[in-house]
Design a protein around this motif. Structure first.
Motif, PDB file in Angstrom:
ATOM      1  N   ARG A 112      37.291  38.380  48.874  1.00  0.00           N
ATOM      2  CA  ARG A 112      38.470  37.856  48.191  1.00  0.00           C
ATOM      3  C   ARG A 112      38.444  36.337  48.045  1.00  0.00           C
ATOM      4  NH1 ARG A 112      42.613  41.098  47.102  1.00  0.00           N
ATOM      5  NH2 ARG A 112      42.714  43.204  47.989  1.00  0.00           N
ATOM      6  N   GLU A 113      37.991  35.638  49.071  1.00  0.00           N
ATOM      7  CA  GLU A 113      38.029  34.177  49.048  1.00  0.00           C
ATOM      8  C   GLU A 113      36.689  33.561  48.675  1.00  0.00           C
ATOM      9  OE1 GLU A 113      39.632  32.659  52.698  1.00  0.00           O
ATOM     10  OE2 GLU A 113      41.301  34.095  52.711  1.00  0.00           O
ATOM     11  N   GLY A 115      33.995  35.157  47.160  1.00  0.00           N
ATOM     12  CA  GLY A 115      33.311  35.687  45.991  1.00  0.00           C
ATOM     13  C   GLY A 115      32.124  36.578  46.295  1.00  0.00           C
ATOM     14  N   GLN A 207      37.975  43.700  40.199  1.00  0.00           N
ATOM     15  CA  GLN A 207      37.989  42.310  40.633  1.00  0.00           C
ATOM     16  C   GLN A 207      38.965  42.218  41.800  1.00  0.00           C
ATOM     17  OE1 GLN A 207      36.195  39.766  38.968  1.00  0.00           O
ATOM     18  NE2 GLN A 207      36.705  38.392  40.653  1.00  0.00           N
ATOM     19  N   GLY A 209      40.387  39.244  44.084  1.00  0.00           N
ATOM     20  CA  GLY A 209      40.370  37.813  44.352  1.00  0.00           C
ATOM     21  C   GLY A 209      39.209  37.176  43.611  1.00  0.00           C
ATOM     22  N   ASN A 210      38.373  36.449  44.359  1.00  0.00           N
ATOM     23  CA  ASN A 210      37.205  35.805  43.756  1.00  0.00           C
ATOM     24  C   ASN A 210      35.988  36.722  43.680  1.00  0.00           C
ATOM     25  OD1 ASN A 210      38.469  33.275  43.373  1.00  0.00           O
ATOM     26  ND2 ASN A 210      38.133  32.757  45.525  1.00  0.00           N
ATOM     27  N   PRO A 244      28.421  36.154  43.452  1.00  0.00           N
ATOM     28  CA  PRO A 244      29.116  34.947  42.992  1.00  0.00           C
ATOM     29  C   PRO A 244      28.511  34.409  41.708  1.00  0.00           C
ATOM     30  CG  PRO A 244      28.705  34.838  45.353  1.00  0.00           C
ATOM     31  CD  PRO A 244      27.970  36.036  44.844  1.00  0.00           C
TER      32      PRO A 244
END
Length: 255
Positions: A112-113, A115, A207, A209-210, A244
């Protein structure tokens, strides 16, 4: 163009206020961790399923691939291991409950944070990380084994995970059946059907978060599914696309 010429071109571009490709840092490899719980029969998967998935990915030069399991220190999910991971492939079946909650939260945070990409394989729909990331029960409408092949239909042919894949069959696999209790996927890439009447969304993307989450249904441990060429191609495509953005290669925005 030789290295010296590239350097001169870069300096000239900078002097002119133009972007310089010569001085741009190369993208680092996609760091892939293949994790499994260690319960697949060695007669089918001598290196467990994590090893089979890793072997499918290793021929790609842009990947750095390693394997860990539930039996390793910190269940193979130490902070240092996760910090060095761009894409985590996860296969579990019989030992979901043994995975420590603090390790689950470490995975969810990195998706989530940070990626990190998360790929849940087959019965990992019941894994703790997948259930936390989807925030749903992930129950099935039916499960079993028969003699019917699994027909996989490409539902999103323009998506990068389906690149190079046409509709295909897996000669024998465990079947799942709808309803599949998950939140609506952002994209359904593949659907599975069996001539005995079962139907299942077998390649789903979200998807979170990131980060991105991909669920791929085939892969019961008693069948050599992860050695099939089409399945190996899907695993490679997923590793390329789901990590990412700054490190993934060959990314194409899906339709």
């Amino acid at each position: 163009m030789k290295r010296r010429a590239l350097f001169k071109a870069g300096v000239g571009a900078l002097a002119a206020g133009l972007p310089s490709m010569a001085l741009a840092a190369p993208r680092r490899p996609v760091r892939v961790l293949c994790w499994s719980e260690g319960t697949a029969p060695v007669s089918v998967y001598p290196k467990d399923i994590a090893g089979a998935v890793a072997d499918a990915l290793r021929p790609v030069a842009q990947f750095e691939v390693r394997t860990l399991s539930l039996a390793d220190a910190d269940q193979g999910l130490a902070d240092a291991a996760l910090d060095a991971t761009d894409v985590l492939f996860w296969w579990g079946h019989q030992r979901h409950g043994q995975v420590r909650d603090d390790r689950v939260e470490a995975i969810v945070k990195r998706v989530r944070e940070g990626g990190m990409g998360f790929v849940a394989l087959h019965s990992s729909h019941y894994s703790k990380p997948f259930k936390r990331l989807t925030e749903d029960a992930c129950d099935l409408g039916g499960v079993g084994i028969n003699d019917a092949p699994e027909q996989i239909t490409v539902k999103a042919p323009g998506h990068p995970i389906a690149r190079g894949i046409s509709d295909f069959q897996i000669p024998r696999e465990q079947f799942y059946n709808e309803p599949f209790r998950i939140p609506p996927p952002d994209v359904v890439v593949f659907e599975s059907t069996w001539r005995t009447g079962q139907r299942f969304r077998s390649g789903c993307l979200w998807q979170r978060g990131n980060g991105r989450v991909f669920y791929f249904r085939p892969g019961h441990e008693t069948f050599p599914t992860y050695f099939q060429p089409e399945v190996k191609t899907i695993l490679v495509n997923a590793a390329r696309w789901i990590g990412p953005r700054q490190v993934s290669i060959g990314i194409v925005k899906p339709d």
